[in-house]
Design a protein around this motif. Sequence first.
Motif, PDB file in Angstrom:
ATOM      1  N   ARG A  99       0.824  -1.210   0.000  1.00  0.00           N
ATOM      2  CA  ARG A  99       0.000   0.000   0.000  1.00  0.00           C
ATOM      3  C   ARG A  99       0.862   1.266   0.000  1.00  0.00           C
ATOM      4  N   ALA A 102       2.524   1.803  -3.314  1.00  0.00           N
ATOM      5  CA  ALA A 102       1.534   2.236  -4.299  1.00  0.00           C
ATOM      6  C   ALA A 102       1.218   3.723  -4.140  1.00  0.00           C
ATOM      7  N   ILE A 103       1.176   4.196  -2.892  1.00  0.00           N
ATOM      8  CA  ILE A 103       0.864   5.611  -2.641  1.00  0.00           C
ATOM      9  C   ILE A 103       1.979   6.508  -3.163  1.00  0.00           C
ATOM     10  N   TYR A 104       3.229   6.207  -2.777  1.00  0.00           N
ATOM     11  CA  TYR A 104       4.331   7.072  -3.189  1.00  0.00           C
ATOM     12  C   TYR A 104       4.578   7.018  -4.692  1.00  0.00           C
ATOM     13  N   ILE A 105       4.387   5.846  -5.288  1.00  0.00           N
ATOM     14  CA  ILE A 105       4.580   5.735  -6.736  1.00  0.00           C
ATOM     15  C   ILE A 105       3.380   6.296  -7.485  1.00  0.00           C
ATOM     16  N   GLY A 106       2.187   5.936  -7.044  1.00  0.00           N
ATOM     17  CA  GLY A 106       0.969   6.360  -7.728  1.00  0.00           C
ATOM     18  C   GLY A 106       0.739   7.858  -7.714  1.00  0.00           C
ATOM     19  N   THR A 107       1.124   8.516  -6.635  1.00  0.00           N
ATOM     20  CA  THR A 107       0.952   9.974  -6.555  1.00  0.00           C
ATOM     21  C   THR A 107       2.072  10.728  -7.258  1.00  0.00           C
TER      22      THR A 107
END
Length: 400
Positions: A99, A102-107
């Motif tokens: 999770r 995913a947050i650091y990459i997705g944003t």
Amino acid sequence: MSSNAPVRRRRVFYIPGYDPIPPRRYRELYRKESVAQASVSGYEIKVLPAKAQARFGWGVAARIDGAEVRSAFEVLVWSDIVKNSMNQGIIATYATLVRTAAIYIGTGALFRLMRLRKGPVIAALYPVGFLLAQLGLALLAAWGLGQIFALWHPVAAWGGLIVVPVILEWFRRQDGRFFAYYLMHDYAYSAGHLGANPPELEARMAEFTAEIAKVLQGDSDEVLIVGHSSGAHLGVSILADLIRGGHVAGDGPALSFLSLGQVVPMVSFLPGAHRLRADLAYLSARDELTWVDVTAPGDGCAFALCDPVSVTGVAPTAKRWPLVISAAFTQTLSPERWRALRWRFFRLHFQYLCAFDRPGDYDYFRITAGPLTLAERFRGRSASKSRIERPTSRYTSVAP
């Protein structure tokens, strides 16, 4: 109080970073390192028992530059919150890993952070890589054991999986050496609410704000807030709340903020960090305080010499803080000392709180126990020429 008046009585509030260790660690660190610094710099300093107070602290009696100063330290404890956030099993930790990544990459925050300093980003990727390596080793061992079991019966090959939880649990118990679980939970805690403070942390910060507000009404000559690592961004919001709330009187103690080894961009670059971005912009333009930000390129866990306000992209026209300076480890530590510490990344992240054998104008013990306010000590000091100020964050909004 005038910032150039001598300090005789000081209150120091220390805000730790994401650290589950009991606060007495900071007292013992101060006791040990203050003696070492005093022997190098030629002053007298002694740690005393704390007076009765609500939180953990200690006293300091010092004679520096011919002046006698008394300082009272208080650690603003949130280690219990840290411990609770780390209270996850192995499976939950791996789910948190997915999770958080995913947050650091997705944003897009991860890639923008890399434009500033690669060191702290590598530190953030380390627990991901090491935890995946642990899982890979466990699965490899399971496969090897399964091959042995298969010699007895093909179906028995699945029995090799019994070693997976055993190996993963061994690594977890050894995390005091590897820091993989610790760092994973650290970054996950910041990312959990996309940069917003979790409710339990907001409640604790409100308590800290009320505690400091009381002291600001007292007879201290200086009230000094020290925020280390992720404690720096807590300090930003606490101080912004104090000033907005009208708790800083013009004729009261000098108000000072010393941020050390800050990792503000790890939070302020996330989409939900509206409060932090607003507080950064607000605090940077206030004349009620002095804010000095100290980092060092040798600290691979900090965003060294990155102006936390400017790189976040929220610097107002009237910006005056922070004064960004370097602790310059390669200059303030002897070559021998530097060689002994340079690969001890976690220890270097705490060097700001320790003695230097070739000290420059940054001396933690002169700042916290000496006769000068933070403003007076760094009056006329220029910011580091190598500081980074270019706006880099994708998210700059200060309201949801």
